[in-house]
Write a protein that holds these residues in place. Structure first.
Motif, short mmCIF file in Angstrom:
data_model
loop_
_atom_site.label_atom_id
_atom_site.label_comp_id
_atom_site.label_asym_id
_atom_site.label_seq_id
_atom_site.Cartn_x
_atom_site.Cartn_y
_atom_site.Cartn_z
N ASN B 137 0.79 -1.23 0.00
CA ASN B 137 0.00 0.00 0.00
C ASN B 137 0.82 1.28 0.00
O ASN B 137 0.29 2.34 -0.30
CB ASN B 137 -0.93 0.01 1.22
CG ASN B 137 -1.90 -1.14 1.19
OD1 ASN B 137 -2.86 -1.13 0.43
ND2 ASN B 137 -1.64 -2.16 1.99
N GLY B 138 2.08 1.19 0.37
CA GLY B 138 2.90 2.39 0.44
C GLY B 138 2.43 3.32 1.54
O GLY B 138 1.55 2.98 2.34
N ASN B 139 3.06 4.50 1.60
CA ASN B 139 2.63 5.50 2.59
C ASN B 139 2.82 6.87 1.97
O ASN B 139 3.93 7.25 1.60
CB ASN B 139 3.46 5.34 3.87
CG ASN B 139 2.95 6.23 4.97
OD1 ASN B 139 3.01 7.44 4.88
ND2 ASN B 139 2.42 5.62 6.01
N SER B 140 1.70 7.59 1.86
CA SER B 140 1.76 8.84 1.11
C SER B 140 2.50 9.94 1.86
O SER B 140 3.21 10.74 1.27
CB SER B 140 0.34 9.29 0.76
OG SER B 140 -0.41 9.42 1.94
N SER B 141 2.36 9.97 3.21
CA SER B 141 2.93 11.09 3.94
C SER B 141 4.46 11.03 3.98
O SER B 141 5.11 12.04 4.18
CB SER B 141 2.35 11.16 5.35
OG SER B 141 2.77 10.07 6.10
N THR B 142 5.03 9.84 3.83
CA THR B 142 6.50 9.75 3.80
C THR B 142 7.01 9.53 2.38
O THR B 142 8.20 9.34 2.17
CB THR B 142 7.00 8.60 4.67
OG1 THR B 142 6.30 7.41 4.28
CG2 THR B 142 6.76 8.86 6.13
N ASN B 143 6.09 9.49 1.40
CA ASN B 143 6.46 9.28 0.01
C ASN B 143 7.07 7.91 -0.25
O ASN B 143 7.91 7.77 -1.13
CB ASN B 143 7.45 10.37 -0.45
CG ASN B 143 6.87 11.16 -1.60
OD1 ASN B 143 5.72 10.95 -1.98
ND2 ASN B 143 7.66 12.05 -2.16
#
Lengths: 191, 191
Positions: B137-143
């Motif tokens: 899913n990744g993590n948007s706030s840490t890119n």
């Protein structure tokens, strides 16, 4: 002595075990649980209030970090809150064990519940720890950059809250050990 | 019966417990441990051999992924190997418990070791699971971008190996429960 005997009446085993024999172990159990409450409550609060906004932003990205951005950190807060509540609810039973050294059924019940909570807390703490590690060091093969240089306070807060949680894990292993000691002592005394 | 009595001679408690009373519980314990060996061994092998190289590369980046790139996955392999070895070493003791229903000291020893191994395995499995989640899913706030679209096979292999490991966690909770049942039954029988 009469009080102790009266208290033991409700016990299923009704073995003539001298009261107070497992008292030291039971008191250590109670103290450990109090330490556990402190640790997990502190961990949940420290992580739950962990937030950092950087004083600059671009058109595309807003630079802020909070525990809510990471599923693992959210899990961490929920798990620590659950375990803290469990510790709190187990205090009365722990006090009963101080008064009733011969209690056996409730000790075994606590061992089972402690085991499940140990697994839950370890899972939450480790999942958060692996994210904290990634935030500190990044991963070159997936191009995940370390973010702790930018979000220093956030990373420190997250790392610190892990301590309380892993303290709770140690407490659980200790109280399961204590329960095993108490149970084995009862066995010897019966003979 | 003489054989059972002779076997029980080494036991510290020497309580006249009828042989075979905890046999069903002990056999379930043995079967659970065999399931645990399969699960953790499978998990360690599946993760340890997990590797994927993409059929293209640039001047700057070589696109390959293997378990060794992630500390959490490395931990996962080590922990599963340790727990698998522990399961294997605990088999003889489990067989002794089938023959000697009254064994108490060794049961308590196993409960303690099982608890420590449960914590270890849960920690390894959860740390790996949180990285697998991030890869998906990744993590948007840490890119941190999700990498499973590129490394599909690698992600599938990692996700699959988690199943065996969490199976091992369930096995541990089950065998601690079984040990508690066996211990409480002995208590009733003594009275």
């Amino acid at each position: 002595m009469t009080k102790a005997v009266r208290l033991e009446e409700g016990d299923a085993s009704k073995v003539p075990v001298p009261a107070g024999s497992n008292k030291a172990v039971s008191i250590m159990d109670l103290v450990s649980r109090l330490v556990g409450i402190t640790g997990t409550l502190g961990a949940a609060i420290a992580m739950g209030t962990n937030e950092q906004t950087l004083p600059f932003f671009t058109r595309f990205v807003r630079f802020d970090a909070q525990y809510d951005d990471f599923r693992s950190f959210r899990l961490f807060v929920v798990v620590n809150a659950i375990v803290c509540a469990y510790f709190f609810l187990s205090i009365p039973l722990s006090i009963v064990h101080i008064m009733r050294s011969a209690a056996r059924g409730t000790r075994i019940l606590l061992v089972i519940l402690d085991t499940i909570m140990l697994a839950l807390l370890t899972a939450g703490a480790s999942a958060a720890a692996s994210i904290v590690y990634l935030a500190h060091n990044g991963n070159s093969s997936t191009n995940w950059l370390p973010v702790c240089q930018q979000y220093g306070d956030f990373c420190q807060g997250a790392s610190g809250s892990l301590i309380g949680s892993f303290g709770g894990v140690v407490v659980f292993i200790l109280i399961i050990l204590l329960a095993a000691i108490a149970l084995s002592r009862q066995a010897k005394r019966v003979v």
